[in-house]
Write an enzyme that holds these catalytic residues in place. Structure first.
Site, mmCIF file in Angstrom:
data_model
loop_
_atom_site.group_PDB
_atom_site.id
_atom_site.type_symbol
_atom_site.label_atom_id
_atom_site.label_comp_id
_atom_site.label_asym_id
_atom_site.label_seq_id
_atom_site.Cartn_x
_atom_site.Cartn_y
_atom_site.Cartn_z
ATOM 1 N N GLY A 89 2.012 4.713 3.635
ATOM 2 C CA GLY A 89 2.925 3.845 2.877
ATOM 3 C C GLY A 89 3.812 4.656 1.947
ATOM 4 N N TYR B 8 -13.130 -3.034 10.477
ATOM 5 C CA TYR B 8 -11.789 -2.431 10.383
ATOM 6 C C TYR B 8 -11.047 -2.579 11.712
ATOM 7 C CZ TYR B 8 -8.176 1.196 10.300
ATOM 8 O OH TYR B 8 -6.978 1.870 10.409
ATOM 9 N N SER C 269 -0.161 5.529 -1.512
ATOM 10 C CA SER C 269 -0.723 6.752 -0.907
ATOM 11 C C SER C 269 -0.455 6.780 0.589
ATOM 12 C CB SER C 269 -2.233 6.850 -1.189
ATOM 13 O OG SER C 269 -2.945 5.971 -0.364
ATOM 14 N N GLY C 270 -0.820 7.897 1.208
ATOM 15 C CA GLY C 270 -0.828 8.008 2.669
ATOM 16 C C GLY C 270 0.473 7.617 3.355
ATOM 17 N N GLY D 275 0.821 -1.214 0.000
ATOM 18 C CA GLY D 275 0.000 0.000 0.000
ATOM 19 C C GLY D 275 0.850 1.258 0.000
HETATM 20 P P1 NDP Z 1 -4.536 5.118 2.604
HETATM 21 O O1 NDP Z 1 -5.924 4.778 2.197
HETATM 22 O O2 NDP Z 1 -3.950 6.430 2.186
HETATM 23 O O3 NDP Z 1 -3.548 3.990 2.120
HETATM 24 C C1 NDP Z 1 -3.921 2.650 2.075
HETATM 25 C C2 NDP Z 1 -3.096 1.926 1.046
HETATM 26 O O4 NDP Z 1 -3.533 0.558 0.998
HETATM 27 C C3 NDP Z 1 -3.269 2.491 -0.374
HETATM 28 O O5 NDP Z 1 -2.002 2.498 -0.982
HETATM 29 C C4 NDP Z 1 -4.178 1.482 -1.027
HETATM 30 O O6 NDP Z 1 -4.016 1.377 -2.423
HETATM 31 C C5 NDP Z 1 -3.696 0.201 -0.349
HETATM 32 N N1 NDP Z 1 -4.630 -0.904 -0.541
HETATM 33 C C6 NDP Z 1 -5.954 -0.936 -0.278
HETATM 34 N N2 NDP Z 1 -6.477 -2.115 -0.662
HETATM 35 C C7 NDP Z 1 -5.461 -2.851 -1.174
HETATM 36 C C8 NDP Z 1 -5.364 -4.139 -1.760
HETATM 37 N N3 NDP Z 1 -6.438 -4.918 -1.920
HETATM 38 N N4 NDP Z 1 -4.152 -4.577 -2.184
HETATM 39 C C9 NDP Z 1 -3.062 -3.790 -2.077
HETATM 40 N N5 NDP Z 1 -3.094 -2.559 -1.538
HETATM 41 C C10 NDP Z 1 -4.278 -2.085 -1.103
HETATM 42 O O7 NDP Z 1 -4.543 4.982 4.192
HETATM 43 P P2 NDP Z 1 -3.408 5.220 5.326
HETATM 44 O O8 NDP Z 1 -2.139 5.622 4.727
HETATM 45 O O9 NDP Z 1 -4.029 6.057 6.374
HETATM 46 O O10 NDP Z 1 -3.297 3.757 5.930
HETATM 47 C C11 NDP Z 1 -2.081 3.042 6.001
HETATM 48 C C12 NDP Z 1 -2.043 2.221 7.287
HETATM 49 O O11 NDP Z 1 -2.068 3.082 8.407
HETATM 50 C C13 NDP Z 1 -3.213 1.263 7.463
HETATM 51 O O12 NDP Z 1 -2.713 0.039 7.963
HETATM 52 C C14 NDP Z 1 -4.070 1.948 8.508
HETATM 53 O O13 NDP Z 1 -4.814 1.016 9.244
HETATM 54 C C15 NDP Z 1 -2.993 2.583 9.351
HETATM 55 N N6 NDP Z 1 -3.408 3.668 10.205
HETATM 56 C C16 NDP Z 1 -3.903 4.841 9.682
HETATM 57 C C17 NDP Z 1 -4.264 5.856 10.539
HETATM 58 C C18 NDP Z 1 -4.796 7.131 10.031
HETATM 59 O O14 NDP Z 1 -5.145 7.979 10.860
HETATM 60 N N7 NDP Z 1 -4.886 7.359 8.740
HETATM 61 C C19 NDP Z 1 -4.105 5.723 11.986
HETATM 62 C C20 NDP Z 1 -3.570 4.458 12.403
HETATM 63 C C21 NDP Z 1 -3.230 3.497 11.539
HETATM 64 P P3 NDP Z 1 -4.702 2.417 -3.463
HETATM 65 O O15 NDP Z 1 -3.799 3.611 -3.492
HETATM 66 O O16 NDP Z 1 -4.698 1.638 -4.738
HETATM 67 O O17 NDP Z 1 -6.073 2.729 -2.936
#
Ligand code: NDP
Length: 315
Positions: free
Chosen positions: A15, A190, A12-13, A9
């Site tokens: 990752g 989730y 975005s975000g 992942g």
């Molecule tokens: P984003 O939605 O920005 O990023 C999620 C990533 O996961 C994207 O790159 C997305 O791909 C990818 N993804 C989703 N489904 C699949 C799949 N089937 N196969 C491969 N990749 C996939 O969210 P965050 O950056 O916020 O989340 C990242 C982590 O941080 C997660 O584990 C979340 O639980 C954790 N987290 C986030 C918090 C927050 O406040 N945001 C707080 C605590 C933890 P695509 O770009 O194609 O959609």
């Protein structure tokens, strides 16, 4: 040599921010494991990552076949694996109906937990044979699955119950789409998936750390209220959530800062302790945090592991 790190992942975000931070050190080759190849390439380019520091490889965690193909393709590349970061996640807080992975599992637990579980179980073999001095397997956790915190106590709370829904395979045909056997609830699914992530990290530690020396860790990087994770939420929530986290709870972190935190767990020589759930205080200093009773229950961890092995075809 450079370290090789897989980040799921990374398009975005958190990752992407982590991939960028690691790539910029010049010490890491980042394998961005993403479901949308083009989006990931564009994101890396837009973030200014230099070509020689990363590759994009296709991985769709919503398909166990894709996970296996990714592992095969990675092995074919001939690169050793030094660190694996299980970061990708989906979140469907407003969904009325469940959606499903290719294998028929409810999507949130299917992607966030089961896809990563298979990936990590297969790739721990690769980590084990790497000659890199620092080998780590990191699974991103969350405060929301942790019922010993304020955020973790906002309903619906995480609760895996006796795992009857997971045992049944997480679809209506077999009983329930929820791990505890209850009615579908996207927000709870989730949180449950994040509890599974934290339990999996600890079970890996118990089963593999002593024998392999690999560091297993999880973390809560802070509330990154601006990421795509909230894309399915109602517009008013998306408008108010970032300032609420910034000024009221003061738990807000930027994507950049959160990426630095995760990059620290990947590469900081002082964060080698295994079995740990890392958090950060307001001054951005890391500390070992406590998990809730459920998220640290060894019996539950063992059971989740065994049931998950069956569901992903490893047992
Ligand atoms: P984003 O939605 O920005 O990023 C999620 C990533 O996961 C994207 O790159 C997305 O791909 C990818 N993804 C989703 N489904 C699949 C799949 N089937 N196969 C491969 N990749 C996939 O969210 P965050 O950056 O916020 O989340 C990242 C982590 O941080 C997660 O584990 C979340 O639980 C954790 N987290 C986030 C918090 C927050 O406040 N945001 C707080 C605590 C933890 P695509 O770009 O194609 O959609």
């Amino acid at each position: 040599r450079k370290g090789n790190v897989i980040v799921t992942g990374a398009s975005s975000g958190l990752g992407l921010a982590t991939a960028k931070t690691l790539a910029e050190t010049g010490k890491w080759n980042v394998i961005m494991a993403c479901r949308d190849f083009l989006k990931a390439e564009r994101a890396a380019k837009a973030a200014g990552m230099a070509r020689e520091n990363y590759q994009v490889m296709h991985l769709d965690l919503a398909s166990l076949d894709s996970v296996r193909q990714f592992v095969a393709a990675f092995r074919q590349s001939g690169r050793p694996l030094d660190v694996l970061v299980c970061n990708a996640a989906v979140y469907f807080p407003t969904a009325k109906e469940p959606t499903y992975t290719a294998d028929g599992f409810e999507m949130s637990v299917g992607v966030n937990h089961l896809g990563h579980f298979l990936l990590a179980r297969l790739l721990v073999e690769d980590l084990n044979v790497s000659d890199y001095p620092l080998r780590r397997l990191i699974i991103v956790g969350s405060i929301t699955g942790n019922t010993n915190t304020l955020a973790g106590n906002i309903p619906p709370k995480a609760n895996l119950g006796d795992l009857r829904g997971l045992v049944g395979g997480l679809n209506e045909l077999s009983g329930s789409t929820m791990i505890d056997g209850g009615e579908f609830d996207g927000a709870k699914a989730y949180k449950d998936s994040k509890v599974c992530n934290m339990l999996t990290m600890q079970e890996f530690h118990r089963r593999f750390h002593e024998e392999t020396g690999i560091t297993f860790a999880s973390l809560y990087p802070g509330c990154i209220a601006t990421t795509g994770l909230f894309r399915e939420h109602i517009p008013l929530f998306r408008l108010l959530f970032p300032p609420f986290q910034k000024y009221i709870t003061k738990g807000f972190v930027s994507e950049e800062e959160a990426g630095k935190r995760l990059a620290q767990v990947v590469s900081d020589p002082s964060l080698t302790k295994s079995g740990v759930y890392w958090s950060w205080n307001n001054y951005s200093a890391s500390f070992e945090n406590q998990l809730s009773e459920e998220a640290s229950d060894p019996e539950k961890a063992k059971k989740v592991w065994e049931v998950s092995e069956k569901l992903v075809g490893l047992a």
